[in-house]
Design a protein around this motif. Sequence first.
Motif, mmCIF file in Angstrom:
data_model
loop_
_atom_site.group_PDB
_atom_site.id
_atom_site.type_symbol
_atom_site.label_atom_id
_atom_site.label_comp_id
_atom_site.label_asym_id
_atom_site.label_seq_id
_atom_site.Cartn_x
_atom_site.Cartn_y
_atom_site.Cartn_z
ATOM 1 N N LEU A 157 0.837 -1.205 0.000
ATOM 2 C CA LEU A 157 0.000 0.000 0.000
ATOM 3 C C LEU A 157 0.871 1.254 0.000
ATOM 4 C CD1 LEU A 157 -2.772 1.375 0.180
ATOM 5 C CD2 LEU A 157 -2.682 1.066 2.667
ATOM 6 N N LYS A 161 1.207 4.156 -3.042
ATOM 7 C CA LYS A 161 1.057 5.598 -2.784
ATOM 8 C C LYS A 161 2.295 6.359 -3.285
ATOM 9 C CE LYS A 161 -2.139 5.212 1.123
ATOM 10 N NZ LYS A 161 -3.246 5.928 0.468
ATOM 11 N N LYS A 189 -5.551 2.979 -7.809
ATOM 12 C CA LYS A 189 -6.664 3.365 -6.929
ATOM 13 C C LYS A 189 -7.467 2.141 -6.480
ATOM 14 C CE LYS A 189 -6.437 7.855 -6.469
ATOM 15 N NZ LYS A 189 -6.011 8.381 -5.153
ATOM 16 N N VAL A 190 -7.720 1.224 -7.421
ATOM 17 C CA VAL A 190 -8.470 0.007 -7.095
ATOM 18 C C VAL A 190 -7.765 -0.772 -5.989
ATOM 19 C CG1 VAL A 190 -9.090 -2.291 -7.953
ATOM 20 C CG2 VAL A 190 -9.647 -0.265 -9.300
ATOM 21 N N GLU A 192 -5.338 0.293 -3.930
ATOM 22 C CA GLU A 192 -5.224 1.030 -2.671
ATOM 23 C C GLU A 192 -6.470 0.804 -1.816
ATOM 24 O OE1 GLU A 192 -2.340 4.839 -3.634
ATOM 25 O OE2 GLU A 192 -4.497 5.093 -3.773
ATOM 26 N N ARG A 193 -7.644 0.810 -2.467
ATOM 27 C CA ARG A 193 -8.882 0.554 -1.730
ATOM 28 C C ARG A 193 -8.899 -0.880 -1.198
ATOM 29 N NH1 ARG A 193 -11.154 3.728 -5.950
ATOM 30 N NH2 ARG A 193 -11.830 1.856 -7.077
ATOM 31 N N PHE A 194 -8.482 -1.812 -2.045
ATOM 32 C CA PHE A 194 -8.461 -3.220 -1.643
ATOM 33 C C PHE A 194 -7.540 -3.458 -0.446
ATOM 34 C CE2 PHE A 194 -6.246 -7.346 -2.096
ATOM 35 C CZ PHE A 194 -7.327 -8.203 -1.893
ATOM 36 N N SER A 196 -6.574 -1.340 1.732
ATOM 37 C CA SER A 196 -6.930 -0.522 2.899
ATOM 38 C C SER A 196 -8.083 -1.116 3.698
ATOM 39 C CB SER A 196 -7.325 0.893 2.441
ATOM 40 O OG SER A 196 -6.233 1.535 1.816
ATOM 41 N N ARG A 197 -8.658 -2.206 3.206
ATOM 42 C CA ARG A 197 -9.801 -2.820 3.903
ATOM 43 C C ARG A 197 -9.395 -3.376 5.267
ATOM 44 N NH1 ARG A 197 -12.266 -6.311 -1.134
ATOM 45 N NH2 ARG A 197 -13.173 -4.578 -2.276
#
Length: 197
Positions: A157, A161, A189-190, A192-194, A196-197
């Motif tokens: 992650l 970034k 972006k996809v 990073e969201r994954f 960050s869960r």
Amino acid sequence: QVSDILDSNTFVCETDNECFIFDCGASLEKVMSAVKGKVLAIFLTHGHYDHAKHVLEYSKTFGCKIYANKNVTEILPDPAKNYGENFAIDDFSDFVLLDGDGQLSIGGQKIEYFYCPGHSKCCCCYLLNNHLFAGDVLFFQGIGRTDLYGGSKLEMLSSLKKLENVDFEIAHSGHDRDSTRLEQNKNIKVFERFLSR
């Protein structure tokens, strides 16, 4: 771009009759057929077998140094960590070991490097003339596995970034096809969201 082991990519980049090679999974014969000028340097994106198998062969044949993140000295000597059966490198005399992020000047060319762990603790991405050599950090529609030795979702992650802020036009991945900056903006972006869960 030449492929060999596990469909890993090896890139030969020529500028003004001089070459840089990124990753070393393809056979020496294939690479030699792609090289048209003097090879100034070899870069490893990380120390996994499918990207590093022929690195000493290349270095000896072309008479140049190998640039890699310093943590390859832990990964390359151990087949359990580089995932190559009976593959090990413990002679680092031809290596230039990089620490963190920085910049090199070789043959009048500027190469920036970015430490990007997450897939492996020795992952390093390189920027040459707006081309990002991302190894197994970024794929066309994906990112590298984080469940291998030294992998980390948190570090991946952080690496994503970091790469978000690198100015590149094309990303060359360790496997599969190249991608544009626009494609990578969406991809990063996809994931990073994954992550960050």
